[in-house]
Scaffold this motif. Structure first.
Motif, PDB file in Angstrom:
ATOM      1  N   UNK A  14       0.857  -1.175   0.000  1.00 29.09           N
ATOM      2  CA  UNK A  14       0.000   0.000   0.000  1.00 29.09           C
ATOM      3  C   UNK A  14       0.895   1.227   0.000  1.00 29.09           C
ATOM      4  N   UNK A  15       0.438   2.300  -0.626  1.00 33.21           N
ATOM      5  CA  UNK A  15       1.272   3.490  -0.720  1.00 33.21           C
ATOM      6  C   UNK A  15       1.662   4.012   0.658  1.00 33.21           C
ATOM      7  N   UNK A  16       0.715   4.068   1.589  1.00 31.86           N
ATOM      8  CA  UNK A  16       1.027   4.584   2.916  1.00 31.86           C
ATOM      9  C   UNK A  16       2.087   3.734   3.598  1.00 31.86           C
ATOM     10  N   UNK A  17       1.997   2.419   3.433  1.00 32.30           N
ATOM     11  CA  UNK A  17       2.999   1.525   4.020  1.00 32.30           C
ATOM     12  C   UNK A  17       4.357   1.715   3.352  1.00 32.30           C
ATOM     13  N   UNK A  18       4.352   1.878   2.022  1.00 29.81           N
ATOM     14  CA  UNK A  18       5.610   2.087   1.309  1.00 29.81           C
ATOM     15  C   UNK A  18       6.300   3.361   1.780  1.00 29.81           C
ATOM     16  N   UNK A  19       5.536   4.427   1.907  1.00 33.51           N
ATOM     17  CA  UNK A  19       6.113   5.691   2.364  1.00 33.51           C
ATOM     18  C   UNK A  19       6.716   5.541   3.758  1.00 33.51           C
ATOM     19  N   UNK A  20       6.024   4.820   4.629  1.00 36.52           N
ATOM     20  CA  UNK A  20       6.522   4.634   5.993  1.00 36.52           C
ATOM     21  C   UNK A  20       7.840   3.854   6.000  1.00 36.52           C
ATOM     22  N   UNK A  21       7.897   2.776   5.218  1.00 34.80           N
ATOM     23  CA  UNK A  21       9.137   1.983   5.157  1.00 34.80           C
ATOM     24  C   UNK A  21      10.282   2.825   4.609  1.00 34.80           C
ATOM     25  N   UNK A  22      10.019   3.547   3.531  1.00 30.41           N
ATOM     26  CA  UNK A  22      11.051   4.387   2.910  1.00 30.41           C
ATOM     27  C   UNK A  22      11.579   5.417   3.903  1.00 30.41           C
ATOM     28  N   UNK A  23      10.675   6.054   4.643  1.00 25.84           N
ATOM     29  CA  UNK A  23      11.103   7.045   5.636  1.00 25.84           C
ATOM     30  C   UNK A  23      11.857   6.383   6.785  1.00 25.84           C
ATOM     31  N   UNK A  26      15.466   5.859   6.344  1.00 27.78           N
ATOM     32  CA  UNK A  26      16.311   7.041   6.327  1.00 27.78           C
ATOM     33  C   UNK A  26      16.366   7.792   5.017  1.00 27.78           C
ATOM     34  N   UNK A  27      15.538   7.381   4.048  1.00 27.52           N
ATOM     35  CA  UNK A  27      15.473   8.142   2.797  1.00 27.52           C
ATOM     36  C   UNK A  27      14.821   9.495   3.062  1.00 27.52           C
ATOM     37  N   UNK A  28      15.209  10.478   2.254  1.00 24.63           N
ATOM     38  CA  UNK A  28      14.678  11.828   2.432  1.00 24.63           C
ATOM     39  C   UNK A  28      13.613  12.201   1.416  1.00 24.63           C
ATOM     40  N   UNK A  29      13.305  11.269   0.519  1.00 28.77           N
ATOM     41  CA  UNK A  29      12.295  11.581  -0.476  1.00 28.77           C
ATOM     42  C   UNK A  29      11.805  10.339  -1.173  1.00 28.77           C
ATOM     43  N   UNK A  30      10.819  10.559  -2.033  1.00 31.02           N
ATOM     44  CA  UNK A  30      10.205   9.460  -2.750  1.00 31.02           C
ATOM     45  C   UNK A  30       9.916   9.891  -4.182  1.00 31.02           C
ATOM     46  N   UNK A  31      10.171   8.977  -5.113  1.00 32.98           N
ATOM     47  CA  UNK A  31       9.763   9.176  -6.501  1.00 32.98           C
ATOM     48  C   UNK A  31       8.454   8.415  -6.666  1.00 32.98           C
ATOM     49  N   UNK A  59       4.326  14.695   7.169  1.00 31.32           N
ATOM     50  CA  UNK A  59       4.477  14.040   8.469  1.00 31.32           C
ATOM     51  C   UNK A  59       5.764  13.227   8.523  1.00 31.32           C
ATOM     52  N   UNK A  60       6.103  12.596   7.414  1.00 31.25           N
ATOM     53  CA  UNK A  60       7.295  11.743   7.362  1.00 31.25           C
ATOM     54  C   UNK A  60       8.553  12.508   6.963  1.00 31.25           C
ATOM     55  N   UNK A  61       8.407  13.768   6.570  1.00 32.71           N
ATOM     56  CA  UNK A  61       9.561  14.570   6.166  1.00 32.71           C
ATOM     57  C   UNK A  61      10.145  14.151   4.840  1.00 32.71           C
ATOM     58  N   UNK A  62       9.300  13.709   3.926  1.00 33.30           N
ATOM     59  CA  UNK A  62       9.766  13.227   2.627  1.00 33.30           C
ATOM     60  C   UNK A  62       9.514  14.251   1.526  1.00 33.30           C
ATOM     61  N   UNK A  63      10.539  14.553   0.738  1.00 35.40           N
ATOM     62  CA  UNK A  63      10.341  15.290  -0.496  1.00 35.40           C
ATOM     63  C   UNK A  63       9.761  14.358  -1.537  1.00 35.40           C
ATOM     64  N   UNK A  64       9.298  14.923  -2.667  1.00 37.24           N
ATOM     65  CA  UNK A  64       8.642  14.071  -3.666  1.00 37.24           C
ATOM     66  C   UNK A  64       8.872  14.585  -5.075  1.00 37.24           C
ATOM     67  N   UNK A  65       9.071  13.670  -5.993  1.00 34.74           N
ATOM     68  CA  UNK A  65       8.944  13.925  -7.425  1.00 34.74           C
ATOM     69  C   UNK A  65       7.855  12.996  -7.929  1.00 34.74           C
ATOM     70  N   UNK A  66       7.152  13.413  -8.973  1.00 31.66           N
ATOM     71  CA  UNK A  66       6.079  12.606  -9.544  1.00 31.66           C
ATOM     72  C   UNK A  66       6.576  11.939 -10.820  1.00 31.66           C
ATOM     73  N   UNK A 258      11.141  -5.587  -1.603  1.00 31.16           N
ATOM     74  CA  UNK A 258      11.344  -4.137  -1.518  1.00 31.16           C
ATOM     75  C   UNK A 258      12.031  -3.665  -0.239  1.00 31.16           C
ATOM     76  N   UNK A 259      11.579  -4.036   0.961  1.00 33.60           N
ATOM     77  CA  UNK A 259      12.242  -3.502   2.159  1.00 33.60           C
ATOM     78  C   UNK A 259      13.714  -3.859   2.238  1.00 33.60           C
ATOM     79  N   UNK A 260      14.051  -5.106   1.916  1.00 30.62           N
ATOM     80  CA  UNK A 260      15.450  -5.537   1.989  1.00 30.62           C
ATOM     81  C   UNK A 260      16.296  -4.826   0.924  1.00 30.62           C
ATOM     82  N   UNK A 261      15.764  -4.731  -0.288  1.00 29.47           N
ATOM     83  CA  UNK A 261      16.502  -4.070  -1.363  1.00 29.47           C
ATOM     84  C   UNK A 261      16.702  -2.593  -1.039  1.00 29.47           C
ATOM     85  N   UNK A 262      15.658  -1.950  -0.526  1.00 31.91           N
ATOM     86  CA  UNK A 262      15.770  -0.534  -0.181  1.00 31.91           C
ATOM     87  C   UNK A 262      16.773  -0.312   0.943  1.00 31.91           C
TER      88      UNK A 262
END
Length: 280
Positions: A14-23, A26-31, A59-66, A258-262
């Motif tokens: 789910x997108x919300x779960x993906x964003x949480x894992x990415x944050x 320690x990532x600072x943004x999401x594509x 809330x997660x402090x993530x920048x974004x590109x679309x 995904x989580x392990x690769x990220x």
């Protein structure tokens, strides 16, 4: 260096779960690739869903590109169709218009797109005219919304290299809002110059960076350390270019882990940036 991760590498989340894992990693943004399960721009209730994603990113402090590379969002039978090169590009133009609007509402640093593959029945001159017209229409919408576009040269597509992007940029009148999305792996795949030199060559127009490993002549996105790219010189070139945007990991075929690769990816990139050496 601001590292991000592409949601097309989290297609089973789910997108919300993906964003949480990415944050959390320690990532600072999401594509963010707009897709049927990740902020579908054609599904009902888009404004409310965009607001929710914007709040979550903040809330997660993530920048974004679309990103707009969804495979079957517009046509369930044909990958990436229609493109700006098809006889009827109406749906692609509408998708890009919506992507720009989503990008504006999310405060995206860029909205990225590409040309697509030229259909066999479309001659090159006609394809070029269609591409310029479609880019011009998208650019007009972007300028009205204050959004920066990043056009991505993609191996195998009608515009596949930096030289092709330069030609297109000039055909549009060299607008500042029409920058380049540079995939580091693509540079190794087909550009004639060394990868760090590719970064330097487009430094003044660089608005979005995707990063992955790759081998010469093979368009396959690989985990870091499994291809042929020496990454510390690439990261130094980005730093020397004054690039401050996201450097987002682009591994669209790795969603199964995904989580392990990220986690491995950000560890590799941090070590390469901090030590100036390839992690072993």
């Amino acid at each position: 260096m601001r590292f991000g991760y592409g949601t097309n590498g989290f297609a089973n989340h789910r997108l919300d779960d993906a964003l949480a894992v990415i944050a959390d990693l320690g990532y600072e943004g999401v594509a963010l690739t707009l897709d049927h399960d990740h902020l579908d721009p054609f599904a009902p209730g888009l404004p409310a869903r965009v607001d929710a994603v914007a709040n979550r990113l903040a809330e997660l402090g993530l920048g974004v590109v679309v990103e707009t590379g969804a495979r079957y969002l517009l046509d369930p039978w044909h990958k990436h169709a229609p493109t700006l090169l098809h006889d009827d590009p109406t749906l692609r133009v509408e998708f890009l218009r919506r992507a720009v609007a989503v990008g504006a509402d999310l405060g995206a640093e860029a909205v990225s797109f590409w040309s697509g593959i030229r259909p066999p029945a479309v001659d090159p001159d006609t394809a070029w005219d269609r591409l310029v017209d479609g880019c011009a229409a998208t650019l007009k919408t972007a300028q009205e919304r204050g959004v920066t576009l990043g056009f991505e040269p993609e191996p195998g597509m009608f515009v596949e290299d930096i030289a092709g992007w330069r030609r297109l940029h000039e055909a549009l009148g060299a607008p500042r809002a029409f920058g380049i999305t540079l995939d580091i792996g693509h540079c190794r795949c087909l550009e004639p110059d060394p990868v760090p030199d590719c970064v330097t060559a487009v430094a003044d127009h660089l608005v979005n960076v995707q990063i992955d490993d790759m081998r010469r002549g093979t368009h396959e996105h690989l985990e870091f350390g499994t291809g042929e790219i020496d990454f510390p010189p690439v990261l130094r070139a980005l730093d020397a270019a004054g690039y401050t945007g996201l450097v987002a990991v682009e591994l669209p075929r790795h969603s199964h882990a995904a989580p392990d690769v990220a986690a491995r990816s950000i560890d590799f990139l941090r070590k390469a940036a901090e030590t100036g050496e390839e992690p072993r």
